[in-house]
Design an enzyme around this catalytic site. Structure first.
Site, short mmCIF file in Angstrom:
data_model
loop_
_atom_site.label_atom_id
_atom_site.label_comp_id
_atom_site.label_asym_id
_atom_site.label_seq_id
_atom_site.Cartn_x
_atom_site.Cartn_y
_atom_site.Cartn_z
N CYS A 98 0.86 -1.19 0.00
CA CYS A 98 0.00 0.00 0.00
C CYS A 98 0.89 1.24 0.00
O CYS A 98 1.85 1.30 0.77
CB CYS A 98 -0.88 -0.03 1.25
SG CYS A 98 -1.98 1.39 1.39
N HIS A 140 -8.85 -3.81 -2.50
CA HIS A 140 -7.93 -3.11 -1.59
C HIS A 140 -8.29 -1.62 -1.53
O HIS A 140 -8.41 -1.04 -0.45
CB HIS A 140 -6.49 -3.34 -2.08
CG HIS A 140 -5.45 -2.54 -1.36
ND1 HIS A 140 -4.40 -3.13 -0.68
CD2 HIS A 140 -5.28 -1.21 -1.20
CE1 HIS A 140 -3.64 -2.19 -0.15
NE2 HIS A 140 -4.14 -1.00 -0.45
N GLU A 141 -8.47 -1.02 -2.72
CA GLU A 141 -8.78 0.42 -2.77
C GLU A 141 -10.17 0.69 -2.19
O GLU A 141 -10.37 1.69 -1.50
CB GLU A 141 -8.71 0.96 -4.20
CG GLU A 141 -7.36 0.79 -4.89
CD GLU A 141 -6.18 1.25 -4.06
OE1 GLU A 141 -6.34 2.14 -3.21
OE2 GLU A 141 -5.08 0.69 -4.25
N HIS A 144 -10.21 1.15 1.46
CA HIS A 144 -9.77 2.48 1.92
C HIS A 144 -10.97 3.43 2.10
O HIS A 144 -10.93 4.32 2.94
CB HIS A 144 -8.81 3.12 0.91
CG HIS A 144 -7.38 2.68 1.04
ND1 HIS A 144 -6.63 2.91 2.17
CD2 HIS A 144 -6.55 2.05 0.17
CE1 HIS A 144 -5.40 2.43 1.99
NE2 HIS A 144 -5.33 1.90 0.78
ZN ZN Z 1 -3.67 1.00 -0.03
#
Ligand code: ZN
Length: 176
Positions: A98, A140-141, A144
């Protein structure tokens, strides 16, 4: 707006982002900056909260993964107000990193494939089915946007082993 990358320890990375109500020139400018920062840092994805902007926007330049498992990078694309559905029952464990947690890589278990629906830069809806590392990048994004970091998905002893590294990263990168 002068956006800069936020690092582990920054409270913005723990906030829940809100939906974009209208895709304006300001949003397009934000996306441009997100892509610029992602590419400068050699990332394959970035979410707006990583720049301290609590809006549901992600960008990625991951296009597809070939049969040899090699990820092909292309023109970056924005996903505004993304929604992920249809996660595959098949789960895969692969290493992730990340931009907000520099130099730390660790394996995370996620579905192999996913469907994503989002708005493009013209404010039009589109839908894509993604698999492999491209799907992983979007998941993953997406995390966030809800204040979730990939290390949160690592449990037990493996997570405990990361703690000293996370502390070091926080001390080194995060500026209050
Ligand atoms: Zn990330």
């Amino acid at each position: 707006m002068n956006a800069s990358l936020r690092y582990y320890g920054d409270p913005f990375l723990r906030e829940k982002a809100i939906e974009v109500t209208q895709v304006t020139d300001e949003i397009r400018e934000l996306v441009r900056q997100m892509i610029e920062i992602m590419e400068t840092k050699n990332g394959i994805g970035l979410a707006a909260p990583q720049l301290g902007v609590l809006l549901r926007i992600i960008v990625s330049n991951a296009h597809y993964e070939d049969e040899n498992g090699e990820l092909h990078i292309g023109e970056a694309k924005a996903y505004i107000n993304p929604v992920l559905t249809n996660p595959s029952d098949i789960l895969v464990e692969r290493s992730e990193g990340c931009l907000s947690i520099p130099k730390l890589y660790a394996p995370v278990i996620r579905p192999l494939s996913i469907t994503v629906e989002a708005l493009n830069l013209q404010g039009e809806k589109f839908k894509e089915e993604k698999s492999g590392y491209v799907a992983r990048c979007l998941m993953h994004e997406y995390d966030h946007l809800d204040g979730i970091l990939f290390v949160d998905r690592i449990k037990g002893r493996k997570r405990s082993e990361l703690e000293p590294l996370l502390l070091k990263i926080k001390q080194h990168y995060y500026k209050k």
